[in-house]
Scaffold this motif. Structure first.
Motif, PDB file in Angstrom:
ATOM      1  N   GLY A  10     -20.610  48.279 -30.915  1.00  0.00           N
ATOM      2  CA  GLY A  10     -20.871  49.694 -31.128  1.00  0.00           C
ATOM      3  C   GLY A  10     -22.317  49.931 -31.475  1.00  0.00           C
ATOM      4  N   GLY A  11     -22.716  51.180 -31.336  1.00  0.00           N
ATOM      5  CA  GLY A  11     -24.085  51.550 -31.660  1.00  0.00           C
ATOM      6  C   GLY A  11     -24.441  52.894 -31.057  1.00  0.00           C
ATOM      7  N   ASN A  12     -25.730  53.075 -30.838  1.00  0.00           N
ATOM      8  CA  ASN A  12     -26.254  54.331 -30.320  1.00  0.00           C
ATOM      9  C   ASN A  12     -26.316  54.292 -28.790  1.00  0.00           C
ATOM     10  OD1 ASN A  12     -27.391  56.912 -30.616  1.00  0.00           O
ATOM     11  ND2 ASN A  12     -29.445  56.074 -30.376  1.00  0.00           N
ATOM     12  N   VAL A  13     -25.797  55.338 -28.136  1.00  0.00           N
ATOM     13  CA  VAL A  13     -25.843  55.415 -26.674  1.00  0.00           C
ATOM     14  C   VAL A  13     -27.255  55.846 -26.268  1.00  0.00           C
ATOM     15  CG1 VAL A  13     -24.904  56.498 -24.611  1.00  0.00           C
ATOM     16  CG2 VAL A  13     -23.381  55.947 -26.529  1.00  0.00           C
ATOM     17  N   ILE A  14     -27.941  54.959 -25.556  1.00  0.00           N
ATOM     18  CA  ILE A  14     -29.314  55.213 -25.118  1.00  0.00           C
ATOM     19  C   ILE A  14     -29.323  56.016 -23.824  1.00  0.00           C
ATOM     20  CG2 ILE A  14     -31.502  54.136 -24.435  1.00  0.00           C
ATOM     21  CD1 ILE A  14     -30.672  53.746 -27.412  1.00  0.00           C
ATOM     22  N   SER A  15     -28.449  55.650 -22.887  1.00  0.00           N
ATOM     23  CA  SER A  15     -28.386  56.385 -21.623  1.00  0.00           C
ATOM     24  C   SER A  15     -26.975  56.328 -21.058  1.00  0.00           C
ATOM     25  CB  SER A  15     -29.395  55.832 -20.610  1.00  0.00           C
ATOM     26  OG  SER A  15     -29.062  54.507 -20.268  1.00  0.00           O
ATOM     27  N   VAL A  16     -26.691  57.281 -20.170  1.00  0.00           N
ATOM     28  CA  VAL A  16     -25.383  57.396 -19.530  1.00  0.00           C
ATOM     29  C   VAL A  16     -25.613  57.510 -18.028  1.00  0.00           C
ATOM     30  CG1 VAL A  16     -23.265  58.756 -19.361  1.00  0.00           C
ATOM     31  CG2 VAL A  16     -24.485  58.628 -21.547  1.00  0.00           C
TER      32      VAL A  16
END
Length: 196
Positions: free
Chosen positions: A61-67
């Motif tokens: 888990g963590g921070n979504v940088i890009s999608v």
């Protein structure tokens, strides 16, 4: 007087037991439990020997940088951080590395970019890519489950006053301290936490 003291002691015991029960109730949400009782959670170990972990179930888990939306699937680029006992990303921790988690179906990029997420599923290998202009090897996985988290602020009250004389019994009932003097516990603090 003896009955009142016993009742007060029982109520203190009940409050202490309640606090223990509440602290022990942290569970992993169903969406990210997965099927393994001990999924891989150390991204650094996977980065050091990805072939040893291919096919193993992992939870990161963590921070979504890009999608990136592709035909029938969505790829989340996640800057992974350690997870707590409830599988929530730990705030303030440095990134352990990046991974690409493929989710079946369409996810709206504006709902996920910059958000905290936890994913679970099998590790599929490594994909070369770049972070800016720097070459990077991304760990890849098929996310069979995911959970988007929210940040909430809560007020944390300072500790209650306590005197140097310990437990006392006075005209206002039993309590800590001698009951004399002035005590300033300080201001309340605002704390950011990760919630469902």
């Amino acid at each position: 007087m003896i009955i009142r003291t016993a009742t007060n002691k029982l109520s203190l015991l009940a409050m202490a037991c309640g606090a223990l029960l509440l602290s022990g109730c942290v569970t992993v949400p169903d969406a990210i439990k997965g099927s393994s009782p001990t999924p891989v959670v150390d991204l650094a170990s996977v980065q050091n020997a990805p072939s040893l972990f291919t096919g193993a179930e992992a939870r990161f888990g963590g921070n979504v940088i890009s999608v990136h939306n592709e035909q029938g699937k969505t790829v989340l680029e996640i800057a992974a951080v350690p997870l707590d006992s409830g599988a929530r990303p730990t705030l303030g921790e440095p990134s352990q590395g990046r991974l690409l988690a493929t989710v079946n179906g369409f996810l709206e990029p504006t709902d996920f970019k910059g958000q905290l997420v936890t994913v679970v599923g099998p590790i599929t290998g490594v994909r070369p890519g770049k972070i800016g202009a720097t070459p990077y090897k991304f760990i890849t996985m098929n996310a069979t489950g995911y959970k988007r988290w929210h940040l909430t602020q809560q007020i944390v009250m300072p500790p209650a006053p306590m005197g140097p004389w310990g437990w006392r019994s006075g005209p206002w009932g039993p309590g800590w301290g001698a009951g004399y003097g002035w005590y300033n516990p300080g201001p309340a603090q605002v704390q950011t936490i990760v919630t469902e």
